[in-house]
Design an enzyme around this catalytic site. Structure first.
Site, PDB file in Angstrom:
ATOM      1  N   HIS A  58      -1.881  -5.146  21.421  1.00  0.00           N
ATOM      2  CA  HIS A  58      -1.435  -5.594  20.090  1.00  0.00           C
ATOM      3  C   HIS A  58      -0.041  -5.052  19.790  1.00  0.00           C
ATOM      4  O   HIS A  58       0.869  -5.788  19.404  1.00  0.00           O
ATOM      5  CB  HIS A  58      -2.366  -5.046  18.995  1.00  0.00           C
ATOM      6  CG  HIS A  58      -3.668  -5.762  18.883  1.00  0.00           C
ATOM      7  ND1 HIS A  58      -3.768  -7.111  18.697  1.00  0.00           N
ATOM      8  CD2 HIS A  58      -4.945  -5.302  18.896  1.00  0.00           C
ATOM      9  CE1 HIS A  58      -5.048  -7.458  18.611  1.00  0.00           C
ATOM     10  NE2 HIS A  58      -5.790  -6.367  18.734  1.00  0.00           N
ATOM     11  N   GLY A  78      -5.726  -2.950 -11.623  1.00  0.00           N
ATOM     12  CA  GLY A  78      -5.449  -2.273 -12.885  1.00  0.00           C
ATOM     13  C   GLY A  78      -5.471  -3.175 -14.107  1.00  0.00           C
ATOM     14  O   GLY A  78      -4.849  -2.846 -15.112  1.00  0.00           O
ATOM     15  N   LYS A  79      -6.181  -4.275 -14.054  1.00  0.00           N
ATOM     16  CA  LYS A  79      -6.239  -5.170 -15.219  1.00  0.00           C
ATOM     17  C   LYS A  79      -6.968  -4.503 -16.381  1.00  0.00           C
ATOM     18  O   LYS A  79      -6.469  -4.451 -17.509  1.00  0.00           O
ATOM     19  CB  LYS A  79      -6.945  -6.483 -14.846  1.00  0.00           C
ATOM     20  CG  LYS A  79      -6.216  -7.256 -13.781  1.00  0.00           C
ATOM     21  CD  LYS A  79      -6.901  -8.566 -13.477  1.00  0.00           C
ATOM     22  CE  LYS A  79      -8.268  -8.382 -12.844  1.00  0.00           C
ATOM     23  NZ  LYS A  79      -8.202  -7.727 -11.530  1.00  0.00           N
ATOM     24  N   HIS A 129      -6.386  -2.506  24.882  1.00  0.00           N
ATOM     25  CA  HIS A 129      -6.455  -3.532  23.850  1.00  0.00           C
ATOM     26  C   HIS A 129      -5.493  -3.210  22.703  1.00  0.00           C
ATOM     27  O   HIS A 129      -4.679  -4.046  22.314  1.00  0.00           O
ATOM     28  CB  HIS A 129      -7.898  -3.622  23.335  1.00  0.00           C
ATOM     29  CG  HIS A 129      -8.110  -4.631  22.260  1.00  0.00           C
ATOM     30  ND1 HIS A 129      -8.821  -5.786  22.463  1.00  0.00           N
ATOM     31  CD2 HIS A 129      -7.704  -4.658  20.972  1.00  0.00           C
ATOM     32  CE1 HIS A 129      -8.840  -6.487  21.342  1.00  0.00           C
ATOM     33  NE2 HIS A 129      -8.171  -5.819  20.415  1.00  0.00           N
ATOM     34  N   GLU A 130      -5.564  -1.999  22.227  1.00  0.00           N
ATOM     35  CA  GLU A 130      -4.720  -1.627  21.078  1.00  0.00           C
ATOM     36  C   GLU A 130      -3.244  -1.634  21.451  1.00  0.00           C
ATOM     37  O   GLU A 130      -2.400  -2.072  20.675  1.00  0.00           O
ATOM     38  CB  GLU A 130      -5.122  -0.248  20.546  1.00  0.00           C
ATOM     39  CG  GLU A 130      -6.510  -0.201  19.903  1.00  0.00           C
ATOM     40  CD  GLU A 130      -6.673  -1.188  18.762  1.00  0.00           C
ATOM     41  OE1 GLU A 130      -5.674  -1.550  18.132  1.00  0.00           O
ATOM     42  OE2 GLU A 130      -7.816  -1.618  18.524  1.00  0.00           O
ATOM     43  N   GLY A 151      -5.410 -11.306 -11.430  1.00  0.00           N
ATOM     44  CA  GLY A 151      -5.001 -10.596 -10.225  1.00  0.00           C
ATOM     45  C   GLY A 151      -6.205 -10.191  -9.416  1.00  0.00           C
ATOM     46  O   GLY A 151      -7.339 -10.292  -9.881  1.00  0.00           O
ATOM     47  N   PRO A 152      -5.959  -9.724  -8.204  1.00  0.00           N
ATOM     48  CA  PRO A 152      -7.064  -9.312  -7.339  1.00  0.00           C
ATOM     49  C   PRO A 152      -7.803  -8.114  -7.929  1.00  0.00           C
ATOM     50  O   PRO A 152      -7.280  -7.440  -8.820  1.00  0.00           O
ATOM     51  CB  PRO A 152      -6.378  -8.917  -6.034  1.00  0.00           C
ATOM     52  CG  PRO A 152      -4.948  -9.250  -6.168  1.00  0.00           C
ATOM     53  CD  PRO A 152      -4.646  -9.499  -7.591  1.00  0.00           C
ATOM     54  N   PRO A 153      -8.999  -7.833  -7.462  1.00  0.00           N
ATOM     55  CA  PRO A 153      -9.773  -6.696  -7.974  1.00  0.00           C
ATOM     56  C   PRO A 153      -9.041  -5.377  -7.729  1.00  0.00           C
ATOM     57  O   PRO A 153      -8.372  -5.220  -6.711  1.00  0.00           O
ATOM     58  CB  PRO A 153     -11.058  -6.730  -7.154  1.00  0.00           C
ATOM     59  CG  PRO A 153     -11.108  -8.069  -6.530  1.00  0.00           C
ATOM     60  CD  PRO A 153      -9.712  -8.563  -6.414  1.00  0.00           C
ATOM     61  N   GLY A 154      -9.169  -4.482  -8.657  1.00  0.00           N
ATOM     62  CA  GLY A 154      -8.660  -3.126  -8.454  1.00  0.00           C
ATOM     63  C   GLY A 154      -7.172  -2.971  -8.638  1.00  0.00           C
ATOM     64  O   GLY A 154      -6.596  -1.973  -8.242  1.00  0.00           O
TER      65      GLY A 154
HETATM   66  P1  ADP Z   1      -9.353  -4.320 -12.209  1.00  0.00           P
HETATM   67  O1  ADP Z   1      -8.018  -4.976 -12.027  1.00  0.00           O
HETATM   68  O2  ADP Z   1     -10.317  -4.788 -11.182  1.00  0.00           O
HETATM   69  O3  ADP Z   1      -9.861  -4.396 -13.605  1.00  0.00           O
HETATM   70  P2  ADP Z   1      -9.185  -1.540 -12.827  1.00  0.00           P
HETATM   71  O4  ADP Z   1      -8.239  -1.666 -13.939  1.00  0.00           O
HETATM   72  O5  ADP Z   1     -10.593  -1.343 -13.215  1.00  0.00           O
HETATM   73  O6  ADP Z   1      -9.089  -2.789 -11.857  1.00  0.00           O
HETATM   74  O7  ADP Z   1      -8.690  -0.393 -11.861  1.00  0.00           O
HETATM   75  C1  ADP Z   1      -9.582   0.465 -11.222  1.00  0.00           C
HETATM   76  C2  ADP Z   1      -8.962   1.827 -11.037  1.00  0.00           C
HETATM   77  O8  ADP Z   1      -7.872   1.775 -10.110  1.00  0.00           O
HETATM   78  C3  ADP Z   1      -8.352   2.373 -12.295  1.00  0.00           C
HETATM   79  O9  ADP Z   1      -9.303   3.067 -13.026  1.00  0.00           O
HETATM   80  C4  ADP Z   1      -7.263   3.294 -11.779  1.00  0.00           C
HETATM   81  O10 ADP Z   1      -7.785   4.560 -11.466  1.00  0.00           O
HETATM   82  C5  ADP Z   1      -6.838   2.637 -10.501  1.00  0.00           C
HETATM   83  N1  ADP Z   1      -5.626   1.837 -10.686  1.00  0.00           N
HETATM   84  C6  ADP Z   1      -5.515   0.507 -10.470  1.00  0.00           C
HETATM   85  N2  ADP Z   1      -4.268   0.085 -10.721  1.00  0.00           N
HETATM   86  C7  ADP Z   1      -3.567   1.150 -11.129  1.00  0.00           C
HETATM   87  C8  ADP Z   1      -2.207   1.352 -11.534  1.00  0.00           C
HETATM   88  N3  ADP Z   1      -1.330   0.345 -11.574  1.00  0.00           N
HETATM   89  N4  ADP Z   1      -1.831   2.593 -11.887  1.00  0.00           N
HETATM   90  C9  ADP Z   1      -2.699   3.611 -11.849  1.00  0.00           C
HETATM   91  N5  ADP Z   1      -3.993   3.496 -11.479  1.00  0.00           N
HETATM   92  C10 ADP Z   1      -4.429   2.286 -11.106  1.00  0.00           C
HETATM   93 ZN    ZN Z   2      -7.804  -6.224  18.477  1.00  0.00          ZN
END
Ligand code: ADP
Ligand code: ZN
Ligand code: MG
Length: 631
Positions: free
Chosen positions: A435, A214-215, A431-432, A209-212
């Protein structure tokens, strides 16, 4: 294994033996001869003769080169030696003085004995001492019963047994991913249930999945719930921390895991070692390839029924080696996507538990406004809101704090000191509104949530937040075209009102082009190319770069089609604005004066009597985008 095992212990022993050898040699060269020499006094021959004549000398021993003798002086007996001279009368003199004398056959100490005494015994002592010391060292480091220095022990911190205490309840949304992982946890707890029916657990599961999203968090939650040993290592640690030992690390990791089964092994950012092996092109990373090969072998080698489950996470699944992905290794692929509306709300709630908030905070509103945000961004939004409350001297965060922090996270902080000239401000306002008006007038485009023309640190001079009510998974050709028209709406308004154009549309142009290109090259939305892909997405989770897969001639045609498509939509936007030019003026004036306009205000003005055009009820709107549209 053995070779690797000894390595860490070898170096200190080397040093130890070197030091011991130097000490032995020094002893032999300096100390021992001087001890022997000490008690014997050297005299010259004449002194010796005088001593004999005067009767001081009691015994004489003639050797090859020296004459050793004992003499009494002041009542004490001292040992002396003197150089032997060619003195034929010596025997006569000694007899005359009545001295006991004799010649001893020169005692040639055997070479074997002297080496044995000088070197052999000390070395033996040092070796025994060294052995004893190293044995003691190993046992104090907790080496196994074999006493061998175990590899994993020396870097136990790499495979951390989790004590994070994170549970599934800390992960909001991502229900499908959680369900799949819960099954694995359940298997580790009661394997019997599964064995009875003959089912075996997947050996591995890959979180993509994309970064951030929750993997890593999910993997930690698995560790927190499963109550089995959890070995966690990041892919980069294989190649960075242990240069030249990646393969050995993998072997050791699996050996440990097998010993501790049932357990979970988590390899984060697996793409660092799992990259596709390229066909022997020079400059390939040998180290990484060996590590990958070892990983493949180990994953085949271990017995899945034993209860070792491999979890891995990556945001570049397409770059992984196909061999790694085949069933039997990572059987299960768990998508961890960006959260939907409900997911966003849940994530906000989970994180808001950590801060103090006003009762009036509406999480559904915030979730709606934060369209497209990842879990990490949502966590950040909550924190920014709390920080803003503190900055304003409040004890809790309010709805306004959250609204502002969404913009902070997505577009950056407000730029206090950047003052736009009135002319510029007016251009930005038109402009805004351009849109927004184009979006609202095309029934299937999203209505705006809010527009501001306060400059942001990200460089945006104005900012439009598009919001939609529902979730969308498919987009029609018309919806996509409308989106392109909306992107061009800003520039169109500038042209229409000021008859000149500015640099402010750069971001719009980029997005419009990207979308138009995708429509033609990937979605098969042009008659000429039918259902032929001209481009392939290379990493869908990280920006979605594409690589061309067509001839030069086709590329030229493709470019032309993209230009045509955007041109058509640009014209459409111009037409829409022309038809509604009264509303455009009205709305732009309002925005210019107020600097912020909410979606509600916008719709009120748009639907107000003066221009009785059909109301733009665009509730079933397009896909979810946080349209951070720079002016
Ligand atoms: P990655 O997918 O890049 O590994 P992380 O698991 O490190 O992402 O998530 C980073 C932070 O974002 C977590 O420490 C948490 O605080 C927050 N976060 C991301 N997804 C969730 C989720 N589904 N529920 C709660 N917190 C989340
Ligand atoms: Zn614009
Ligand atoms: Mg991660």
């Amino acid at each position: 294994m053995n070779v690797d095992n000894k390595k860490p212990g070898r170096k200190p022993l080397y040093v130890y033996y070197m030091v011991a050898a130097v000490i032995i040699i020094l002893l032999n060269v300096l100390l021992i001869p001087s001890i022997e020499e000490r008690k014997v006094e050297k005299t010259d021959y004449s002194t010796f003769l005088a001593g004999v004549e005067k009767g001081y000398v009691t015994t004489v021993e003639v050797q090859d080169d020296y004459i050793y003798y004992e003499a009494t002086s002041n009542g004490q007996v001292i040992c002396c030696k003197t150089v032997k001279m060619d003195d034929p009368n010596l025997v006569e003199r000694l007899e005359k003085a009545n001295v006991k004398f004799g010649a001893v056959a020169p005692e040639q100490p055997s070479i074997f004995m002297s080496i044995l005494l000088g070197y052999g015994i000390p070395i033996l002592i040092f070796v025994l001492l060294g052995r004893w010391l190293s044995k003691k060292m190993m046992s104090s480091m907790g080496g196994g019963p074999g006493g061998a220095m175990s590899f994993g022990k020396s870097n136990a911190k790499v495979y951390v047994k989790s004590s994070t205490g994170i549970k599934f309840s800390d992960v909001a949304g991502e229900d499908e991913a959680k369900d799949l992982l819960k099954e694995i946890v359940d298997y580790l707890h009661n394997p019997q249930k599964y064995r009875e029916i003959g089912a075996s657990m997947p050996k591995g599961a890959l979180l993509v999945g994309p970064p951030g999203t929750g993997k890593t968090l999910l993997a930690k939650a698995v560790a927190g719930e499963a109550e089995v040993p959890f070995f966690s290592i990041s892919g980069s640690e294989f190649v960075e921390m242990f240069v030249g030992m990646g393969a050995a690390k993998v072997r050791d990791l699996f050996k440990q895991a097998n010993e501790k089964a049932p357990c979970i092994v988590f390899i984060d950012e697996i793409d660092t070692i799992g990259k596709k092996r390229d066909g022997g092109i020079a400059g390939g990373n040998d180290e990484r390839e060996q590590t990958l090969n070892q990983l493949l072998t180990e994953m085949d080698g271990f017995d899945g029924s034993k209860g070792v489950v491999i979890l891995a996470a990556t945001n570049r699944p397409d770059s992984l080696d196909p061999a790694l992905l085949r069933p039997g290794r990572f059987d299960r692929r768990i998508p961890v996507e960006l959260p939907d509306l409900l997911g966003r709300e849940e994530i906000l709630r989970v994180h808001a538990k950590k801060i103090k908030i006003a009762d009036s905070v509406r999480f559904d509103e915030i979730a709606k406004a934060a369209a497209g945000a990842s879990g990490a961004e949502l966590a950040n939004i909550v924190n920014e809101a709390a920080l803003r409350a503190v900055r304003d001297g409040r004890k809790f965060a309010t709805q306004a704090d959250f609204e502002e922090s969404i913009e902070v996270v997505i577009a950056g902080y407000q730029k206090k000191n950047r003052v736009l000239s009135n002319k510029e401000k007016l251009i930005v306002a038109y402009h805004e509104i351009g849109h927004a008006l184009v979006a609202a007038k095309q029934t299937e485009s999203a209505p705006v949530h809010k527009i501001t023309i306060i400059p942001r640190t990200s460089g945006a001079l104005g900012y439009t937040m598009q919001v939609d009510e529902g979730e969308h998974y498919l987009m029609t050709k018309e919806e996509l075209e409308n989106k392109i028209a909306t992107f061009t709406g800003g520039r169109a308004a500038e042209e229409l009102i000021f008859h000149s154009i500015t640099t402010g549309a750069a971001n719009d142009i980029e997005q419009a082009t990207k979308l138009a290109r995708a429509m033609i090259s990937r979605y098969g939305m042009s008659d000429d190319f039918d259902m032929v892909a001209m481009e392939n997405v290379t990493n869908q989770y990280l920006g979605g770069d594409t690589s061309l897969a067509c001839s030069f001639e086709t590329q030229t045609l493709l470019d032309k089609k993209v230009v045509d498509l955007v041109k058509r939509q640009h014209q459409k936007a111009l037409n829409i604005l022309q038809e509604n030019i009264g509303k455009l003026h009205e709305l732009a004036k309002y925005l210019y004066e107020q600097e912020t306009i909410t979606g509600e205000e916008f719709m009120n003005i748009l639907q107000a009597p003066p221009a009785q055009i059909g109301t733009a009820q665009s509730n079933n709107s397009s896909e979810e985008t946080t349209a951070a549209q720079e002016v």
